[in-house]
Design a protein around this motif. Structure first.
Motif, PDB file in Angstrom:
ATOM      1  N   MET A 187       1.955  -9.360  10.904  1.00  0.00           N
ATOM      2  CA  MET A 187       3.234  -9.935  11.327  1.00  0.00           C
ATOM      3  C   MET A 187       4.401  -9.086  10.825  1.00  0.00           C
ATOM      4  SD  MET A 187       4.462 -13.723  10.271  1.00  0.00           S
ATOM      5  CE  MET A 187       5.874 -14.492  11.015  1.00  0.00           C
ATOM      6  N   ILE A 188       4.211  -8.434   9.672  1.00  0.00           N
ATOM      7  CA  ILE A 188       5.243  -7.596   9.045  1.00  0.00           C
ATOM      8  C   ILE A 188       4.652  -6.200   8.869  1.00  0.00           C
ATOM      9  CG2 ILE A 188       6.617  -7.239   6.954  1.00  0.00           C
ATOM     10  CD1 ILE A 188       6.522 -10.308   6.550  1.00  0.00           C
ATOM     11  N   ARG A 189       5.436  -5.190   9.264  1.00  0.00           N
ATOM     12  CA  ARG A 189       4.967  -3.806   9.153  1.00  0.00           C
ATOM     13  C   ARG A 189       6.057  -2.892   8.597  1.00  0.00           C
ATOM     14  NH1 ARG A 189       1.729  -2.359  14.781  1.00  0.00           N
ATOM     15  NH2 ARG A 189      -0.235  -3.320  14.156  1.00  0.00           N
ATOM     16  N   ASN A 190       5.611  -1.871   7.852  1.00  0.00           N
ATOM     17  CA  ASN A 190       6.448  -0.731   7.435  1.00  0.00           C
ATOM     18  C   ASN A 190       7.710  -1.103   6.661  1.00  0.00           C
ATOM     19  OD1 ASN A 190       4.648   1.068   8.720  1.00  0.00           O
ATOM     20  ND2 ASN A 190       5.628   0.601  10.677  1.00  0.00           N
ATOM     21  N   VAL A 191       7.625  -2.085   5.780  1.00  0.00           N
ATOM     22  CA  VAL A 191       8.774  -2.505   4.982  1.00  0.00           C
ATOM     23  C   VAL A 191       8.750  -1.748   3.658  1.00  0.00           C
ATOM     24  CG1 VAL A 191       9.862  -4.466   3.831  1.00  0.00           C
ATOM     25  CG2 VAL A 191       8.850  -4.753   6.087  1.00  0.00           C
ATOM     26  N   ARG A 192       9.913  -1.200   3.290  1.00  0.00           N
ATOM     27  CA  ARG A 192      10.036  -0.423   2.053  1.00  0.00           C
ATOM     28  C   ARG A 192      11.143  -1.002   1.176  1.00  0.00           C
ATOM     29  NH1 ARG A 192       7.023   4.052   3.103  1.00  0.00           N
ATOM     30  NH2 ARG A 192       6.855   4.697   5.255  1.00  0.00           N
ATOM     31  N   ASP A 239      14.398  -1.324  -1.017  1.00  0.00           N
ATOM     32  CA  ASP A 239      15.764  -0.798  -0.966  1.00  0.00           C
ATOM     33  C   ASP A 239      16.577  -1.568  -2.005  1.00  0.00           C
ATOM     34  OD1 ASP A 239      18.122   0.439  -0.290  1.00  0.00           O
ATOM     35  OD2 ASP A 239      18.454  -0.750   1.519  1.00  0.00           O
ATOM     36  N   GLY A 240      16.476  -1.162  -3.279  1.00  0.00           N
ATOM     37  CA  GLY A 240      17.141  -1.889  -4.362  1.00  0.00           C
ATOM     38  C   GLY A 240      16.406  -3.187  -4.644  1.00  0.00           C
ATOM     39  N   ASN A 241      17.126  -4.312  -4.577  1.00  0.00           N
ATOM     40  CA  ASN A 241      16.507  -5.620  -4.818  1.00  0.00           C
ATOM     41  C   ASN A 241      16.023  -6.280  -3.528  1.00  0.00           C
ATOM     42  OD1 ASN A 241      16.821  -5.538  -7.584  1.00  0.00           O
ATOM     43  ND2 ASN A 241      18.836  -6.474  -7.513  1.00  0.00           N
ATOM     44  N   THR A 242      16.144  -5.579  -2.414  1.00  0.00           N
ATOM     45  CA  THR A 242      15.656  -6.099  -1.137  1.00  0.00           C
ATOM     46  C   THR A 242      14.634  -5.113  -0.574  1.00  0.00           C
ATOM     47  OG1 THR A 242      17.388  -5.019   0.162  1.00  0.00           O
ATOM     48  CG2 THR A 242      17.858  -7.240  -0.648  1.00  0.00           C
ATOM     49  N   TRP A 243      13.974  -5.541   0.476  1.00  0.00           N
ATOM     50  CA  TRP A 243      13.020  -4.690   1.184  1.00  0.00           C
ATOM     51  C   TRP A 243      13.394  -4.745   2.655  1.00  0.00           C
ATOM     52  CZ3 TRP A 243      12.095  -6.942  -3.326  1.00  0.00           C
ATOM     53  CH2 TRP A 243      11.302  -6.294  -4.263  1.00  0.00           C
ATOM     54  N   GLY A 244      13.284  -3.619   3.345  1.00  0.00           N
ATOM     55  CA  GLY A 244      13.644  -3.599   4.757  1.00  0.00           C
ATOM     56  C   GLY A 244      13.142  -2.346   5.441  1.00  0.00           C
ATOM     57  N   ARG A 294       0.868  -1.186   0.000  1.00  0.00           N
ATOM     58  CA  ARG A 294       0.000   0.000   0.000  1.00  0.00           C
ATOM     59  C   ARG A 294       0.896   1.224   0.000  1.00  0.00           C
ATOM     60  NH1 ARG A 294      -2.366  -2.660   4.594  1.00  0.00           N
ATOM     61  NH2 ARG A 294      -3.902  -4.135   3.826  1.00  0.00           N
ATOM     62  N   ASN A 295       0.832   2.004  -1.066  1.00  0.00           N
ATOM     63  CA  ASN A 295       1.629   3.231  -1.187  1.00  0.00           C
ATOM     64  C   ASN A 295       3.123   2.977  -0.997  1.00  0.00           C
ATOM     65  OD1 ASN A 295      -0.758   4.762  -1.554  1.00  0.00           O
ATOM     66  ND2 ASN A 295      -1.043   4.855   0.649  1.00  0.00           N
ATOM     67  N   GLY A 296       3.617   1.882  -1.557  1.00  0.00           N
ATOM     68  CA  GLY A 296       5.041   1.575  -1.491  1.00  0.00           C
ATOM     69  C   GLY A 296       5.503   0.949  -0.188  1.00  0.00           C
ATOM     70  N   VAL A 297       4.572   0.661   0.727  1.00  0.00           N
ATOM     71  CA  VAL A 297       4.910   0.060   2.023  1.00  0.00           C
ATOM     72  C   VAL A 297       4.299  -1.344   2.084  1.00  0.00           C
ATOM     73  CG1 VAL A 297       4.683   0.281   4.525  1.00  0.00           C
ATOM     74  CG2 VAL A 297       4.945   2.328   3.114  1.00  0.00           C
ATOM     75  N   LEU A 298       5.129  -2.326   2.479  1.00  0.00           N
ATOM     76  CA  LEU A 298       4.658  -3.702   2.575  1.00  0.00           C
ATOM     77  C   LEU A 298       4.167  -4.029   3.982  1.00  0.00           C
ATOM     78  CD1 LEU A 298       7.444  -5.642   0.644  1.00  0.00           C
ATOM     79  CD2 LEU A 298       5.320  -4.706  -0.242  1.00  0.00           C
ATOM     80  N   THR A 299       3.103  -4.822   4.022  1.00  0.00           N
ATOM     81  CA  THR A 299       2.537  -5.324   5.267  1.00  0.00           C
ATOM     82  C   THR A 299       2.284  -6.813   5.078  1.00  0.00           C
ATOM     83  OG1 THR A 299       1.446  -3.209   5.683  1.00  0.00           O
ATOM     84  CG2 THR A 299       0.620  -5.105   6.895  1.00  0.00           C
ATOM     85  N   GLY A 300       2.633  -7.614   6.079  1.00  0.00           N
ATOM     86  CA  GLY A 300       2.396  -9.049   6.019  1.00  0.00           C
ATOM     87  C   GLY A 300       1.366  -9.464   7.046  1.00  0.00           C
ATOM     88  N   ILE A 301       0.321 -10.136   6.599  1.00  0.00           N
ATOM     89  CA  ILE A 301      -0.797 -10.513   7.456  1.00  0.00           C
ATOM     90  C   ILE A 301      -0.884 -12.038   7.527  1.00  0.00           C
ATOM     91  CG2 ILE A 301      -3.303 -10.336   7.757  1.00  0.00           C
ATOM     92  CD1 ILE A 301      -2.857  -7.804   5.748  1.00  0.00           C
ATOM     93  N   ILE A 302      -0.992 -12.570   8.747  1.00  0.00           N
ATOM     94  CA  ILE A 302      -1.129 -14.014   8.924  1.00  0.00           C
ATOM     95  C   ILE A 302      -2.539 -14.414   8.480  1.00  0.00           C
ATOM     96  CG2 ILE A 302      -1.157 -15.905  10.587  1.00  0.00           C
ATOM     97  CD1 ILE A 302       0.823 -14.224  12.292  1.00  0.00           C
TER      98      ILE A 302
END
Length: 164
Positions: free
Chosen positions: A105-110, A112-117, A67-75
């Motif tokens: 389970m995962i919040r606010n990941v953006r 960063d190149g070929n990875t997200w963090g 959502r808007n470039g931010v990843l969220t992971g939901i169980i």
């Protein structure tokens, strides 16, 4: 008298043009498809099967959305037969006493190149949160999930598999 190519071209062009036009449309999509697919890197967005650290077996289902470039992971559920749907009584903050199914389970990941963090990973078994780094494999079928404290060197990784 010898005929040269410039003199033959006007006579041959009407005969060759239909042949060139008939084969060109089939070649163009193939030529364009390869560069486009090579430019699109794999992404963590999708549904994944997590792994149990103790058994190494598939354990849960996590859906990662953007959502808007931010990843969220939901169980989304468990893969272990008979495992009860629990409450996260050890979780901090707004996740305390929430059902594990549907929990972020995962919040606010953006990216960063070929990875997200840059975000956080919650372990619902013990309620601890860790910094996170997500690295999809080149084919997009697996996802390396690294949870750590401080720097990435001090942590552990799991390899999640994309759900069918």
């Amino acid at each position: 008298m010898r005929r040269t190519v410039p003199r033959l071209l006007p006579r041959l062009l009407p005969r060759l043009l239909p042949l060139l036009l008939a084969t060109a449309p089939a070649a163009v999509p193939t030529a364009l498809a390869a560069p486009l697919s090579a430019q699109t890197p794999p992404t963590p967005v999708g549904t994944w099967h997590t792994v149990d650290d103790k058994t190494g077996q598939p354990r849960g289902v996590v859906e990662i959305v953007e959502r808007n470039g931010v990843l969220t992971g939901i169980i989304r559920g468990t893969l272990v037969p008979g495992e009860p749907e629990g409450i996260c009584d050890k979780c901090p903050g707004d996740r305390r006493n929430q059902p594990i199914t549907g929990l972020e389970m995962i919040r606010n990941v953006r990216r960063d190149g070929n990875t997200w963090g840059g975000g956080e990973l919650l372990d619902p078994d013990n309620g601890k949160t860790y910094r996170i780094k997500l690295t999809p494999s080149p084919d997009g079928r697996t996802l390396e999930v690294r949870g750590f404290i401080g720097i990435s060197l001090f942590g552990r990784s799991q390899t999640w598999r994309r759900a069918p």
